[in-house]
Scaffold this motif. Structure first.
Motif, PDB file in Angstrom:
ATOM      1  N   THR A  18       0.831  -1.200   0.000  1.00 10.57           N
ATOM      2  CA  THR A  18       0.000   0.000   0.000  1.00 10.57           C
ATOM      3  C   THR A  18       0.872   1.260   0.000  1.00 10.57           C
ATOM      4  O   THR A  18       1.874   1.330   0.725  1.00 10.57           O
ATOM      5  N   THR A  19       0.468   2.243  -0.825  1.00  6.75           N
ATOM      6  CA  THR A  19       1.183   3.521  -0.899  1.00  6.75           C
ATOM      7  C   THR A  19       0.326   4.616  -0.264  1.00  6.75           C
ATOM      8  O   THR A  19      -0.845   4.771  -0.601  1.00  6.75           O
ATOM      9  N   THR A  20       0.915   5.356   0.669  1.00  9.79           N
ATOM     10  CA  THR A  20       0.211   6.466   1.327  1.00  9.79           C
ATOM     11  C   THR A  20       1.086   7.715   1.256  1.00  9.79           C
ATOM     12  O   THR A  20       2.229   7.674   0.807  1.00  9.79           O
ATOM     13  N   GLY A  21       0.525   8.842   1.716  1.00 12.08           N
ATOM     14  CA  GLY A  21       1.290  10.081   1.735  1.00 12.08           C
ATOM     15  C   GLY A  21       1.205  10.823   0.409  1.00 12.08           C
ATOM     16  O   GLY A  21       0.444  10.470  -0.496  1.00 12.08           O
ATOM     17  N   ARG A  22       2.022  11.826   0.277  1.00 13.32           N
ATOM     18  CA  ARG A  22       2.021  12.655  -0.923  1.00 13.32           C
ATOM     19  C   ARG A  22       2.694  11.921  -2.078  1.00 13.32           C
ATOM     20  O   ARG A  22       3.638  11.140  -1.853  1.00 13.32           O
ATOM     21  N   PRO A  23       2.245  12.154  -3.327  1.00 14.29           N
ATOM     22  CA  PRO A  23       2.824  11.444  -4.476  1.00 14.29           C
ATOM     23  C   PRO A  23       4.331  11.645  -4.597  1.00 14.29           C
ATOM     24  O   PRO A  23       5.047  10.724  -5.006  1.00 14.29           O
ATOM     25  N   GLU A  24       4.803  12.868  -4.243  1.00 15.28           N
ATOM     26  CA  GLU A  24       6.242  13.118  -4.380  1.00 15.28           C
ATOM     27  C   GLU A  24       7.040  12.496  -3.224  1.00 15.28           C
ATOM     28  O   GLU A  24       8.265  12.353  -3.329  1.00 15.28           O
ATOM     29  N   GLU A  25       6.369  12.116  -2.133  1.00 14.94           N
ATOM     30  CA  GLU A  25       7.039  11.476  -1.005  1.00 14.94           C
ATOM     31  C   GLU A  25       6.187  10.306  -0.500  1.00 14.94           C
ATOM     32  O   GLU A  25       5.637  10.342   0.595  1.00 14.94           O
ATOM     33  N   PRO A  26       6.039   9.278  -1.313  1.00 11.24           N
ATOM     34  CA  PRO A  26       5.179   8.153  -0.914  1.00 11.24           C
ATOM     35  C   PRO A  26       5.782   7.364   0.251  1.00 11.24           C
ATOM     36  O   PRO A  26       7.001   7.310   0.430  1.00 11.24           O
ATOM     37  N   ARG A  27       4.880   6.778   1.012  1.00 14.81           N
ATOM     38  CA  ARG A  27       5.289   5.906   2.098  1.00 14.81           C
ATOM     39  C   ARG A  27       4.641   4.535   1.855  1.00 14.81           C
ATOM     40  O   ARG A  27       3.514   4.456   1.361  1.00 14.81           O
ATOM     41  N   TYR A  28       5.349   3.491   2.233  1.00 13.51           N
ATOM     42  CA  TYR A  28       4.916   2.130   1.893  1.00 13.51           C
ATOM     43  C   TYR A  28       4.668   1.308   3.161  1.00 13.51           C
ATOM     44  O   TYR A  28       5.387   1.420   4.147  1.00 13.51           O
ATOM     45  N   ARG A  29       3.639   0.462   3.087  1.00 16.43           N
ATOM     46  CA  ARG A  29       3.331  -0.460   4.166  1.00 16.43           C
ATOM     47  C   ARG A  29       2.477  -1.601   3.615  1.00 16.43           C
ATOM     48  O   ARG A  29       1.977  -1.541   2.489  1.00 16.43           O
ATOM     49  N   ILE A  30       2.334  -2.646   4.418  1.00 19.97           N
ATOM     50  CA  ILE A  30       1.466  -3.774   4.062  1.00 19.97           C
ATOM     51  C   ILE A  30       0.402  -3.894   5.138  1.00 19.97           C
ATOM     52  O   ILE A  30       0.710  -4.074   6.327  1.00 19.97           O
ATOM     53  N   ASP A  31      -0.866  -3.762   4.737  1.00 19.09           N
ATOM     54  CA  ASP A  31      -1.969  -3.914   5.684  1.00 19.09           C
ATOM     55  C   ASP A  31      -2.167  -5.396   5.998  1.00 19.09           C
ATOM     56  O   ASP A  31      -2.155  -6.240   5.091  1.00 19.09           O
ATOM     57  N   GLU A  32      -2.352  -5.692   7.269  1.00 15.37           N
ATOM     58  CA  GLU A  32      -2.475  -7.088   7.700  1.00 15.37           C
ATOM     59  C   GLU A  32      -3.641  -7.784   7.021  1.00 15.37           C
ATOM     60  O   GLU A  32      -3.561  -8.960   6.646  1.00 15.37           O
ATOM     61  N   GLU A  33      -4.755  -7.060   6.833  1.00 16.74           N
ATOM     62  CA  GLU A  33      -5.918  -7.690   6.216  1.00 16.74           C
ATOM     63  C   GLU A  33      -5.673  -8.039   4.748  1.00 16.74           C
ATOM     64  O   GLU A  33      -6.312  -8.935   4.191  1.00 16.74           O
ATOM     65  N   ASP A  34      -4.750  -7.321   4.108  1.00 16.88           N
ATOM     66  CA  ASP A  34      -4.409  -7.650   2.725  1.00 16.88           C
ATOM     67  C   ASP A  34      -3.403  -8.794   2.632  1.00 16.88           C
ATOM     68  O   ASP A  34      -3.231  -9.400   1.577  1.00 16.88           O
TER      69      ASP A  34
END
Length: 345
Positions: free
Chosen positions: A69-85
């Motif tokens: 999953t990508t969150t945050g601003r497009p020029e500074e994206p942050r990445y994580r994996i949601d447990e439900e996914d």
């Protein structure tokens, strides 16, 4: 497995764990700096190369079905994996499916199966079906030597080069051991065991061979079958290459056993055979003292070995046919009883 491949796998696992253990997400720079395998190991390390490696790994995770999953601003994206996914739904395996997994795992020899894979197999067996009133420990121990580790290297070379071999062989009938000199023609895996199809140079019938009197009468040259587990000591190769003409491989005759089995027992035989309904056929009616048992039909090749398998089940499995198999099972049980009696004295 090469060091490069191992490092790639370890890096992917580290990235996966890092992405799962952040709630706010991490930037690409933070991941490259913190995940083992990306961090700069020296002044010569190219930051752009590390970033490209991260992008490839991120795509690999997505190809494996793991949503990053990508969150945050497009020029500074942050990445994580949601447990439900990421989490799998509740897993439930039938006894047959768990047995297949065990058989697949047996293709890896014990020292080659990673500890993580062993733990995974244990967990899968824990969620599998077991016979009613029992645990998954009732699953069969499927330990077929699929990789052929029990085959002596000298024997493999002799088959390939068509050279004579001599070995000490333990008779399945008498238990005696004597030297055999044969032409090794074929090695094959059957019913979880390795066998050698061979010809004695003299082509003289020998009652101590595995097949014995079950070989066709009047055959001048025939393949005898030796179970590798009954070869004692070393295999000695002698003679010149090309010493004989290899006979074409033949399909050994298979026999069919009719067994009455207690419910929930003999899972290995159930997987190998077919369940029968005694109602439509009066000839398969079970005797009164066997009522309530399941009727199964199982094919087998080596009568002696199969008799040992059935005998090991004790009163859980009763042979209805053929009579020769029933007598062989009784012989195994009488032998075991005699050993128990002698040990008690």
């Amino acid at each position: 497995m090469s060091q490069q491949t191992r490092s790639t796998e370890e890096r992917l696992v580290s990235l996966l764990l890092t992405l799962r253990n952040t709630s706010a997400g991490l930037s690409a720079e933070e991941l490259v700096a913190g995940v083992p395998g990306y961090a700069s190991s020296g002044p010569a390390t190219n930051p752009d190369s590390a970033r490209r490696k991260f992008e490839r790994d991120k795509d690999t995770l997505r190809e494996l079905g793991i949503e990053v999953t990508t969150t945050g601003r497009p020029e500074e994206p942050r990445y994580r994996i949601d447990e439900e996914d990421y989490a799998l739904p509740a897993l439930h395996l039938s006894a047959e499916q768990a047995a297949c997994l065990s058989l697949a795992a047996s293709a890896w020899r014990g020292g080659d199966l990673p500890a993580t894979a062993k733990r995974a197999l244990t967990k899968l067996r824990a969620v599998s079906e077991g016979p009613t009133g029992s645990s998954s420990t009732g699953l069969p121990a499927l330990t077929a030597d699929l990789s052929g580790d029990e085959i002596p290297e000298a024997l493999v070379a002799a088959v390939d080069e068509r050279r004579l071999v001599t070995f000490d062989y333990v008779s399945a009938r008498s238990g005696s051991t004597r030297a055999r000199t044969v032409e090794p023609h074929h090695l094959r895996l059957a019913d979880g065991a390795w066998y050698l199809d061979a010809v004695e140079p003299s082509a003289v019938h020998d009652t101590n061979s595995t097949r014995g009197s079950e070989e066709p009468e009047g055959t001048a040259v025939r393949l005898l079958t030796f179970r590798l587990a009954r070869i004692a000591g070393q295999v000695i190769v002698h003679g010149h290459p090309g010493a004989f003409t290899r006979l074409p491989a033949s399909t050994p005759p298979r026999r069919r056993a009719l067994l009455a089995v207690l419910p929930g027992r003999a899972l290995g035989l159930r997987l190998a055979g077919a369940h029968l309904d005694p109602e439509p056929d009066p000839q398969t009616d079970l005797p009164a003292h066997l009522k309530g048992r399941d009727l199964i039909s199982v094919e087998y090749e080596d009568p002696f070995s199969f008799a040992g398998t059935v005998a090991a089940l004790g009163d859980s499995a009763v042979v209805l046919a053929p009579s020769s198999l029933r007598e062989a099972v009784l012989a195994h049980l009488r032998g075991a009883a005699a050993l128990t009696t002698s040990e008690g004295n």
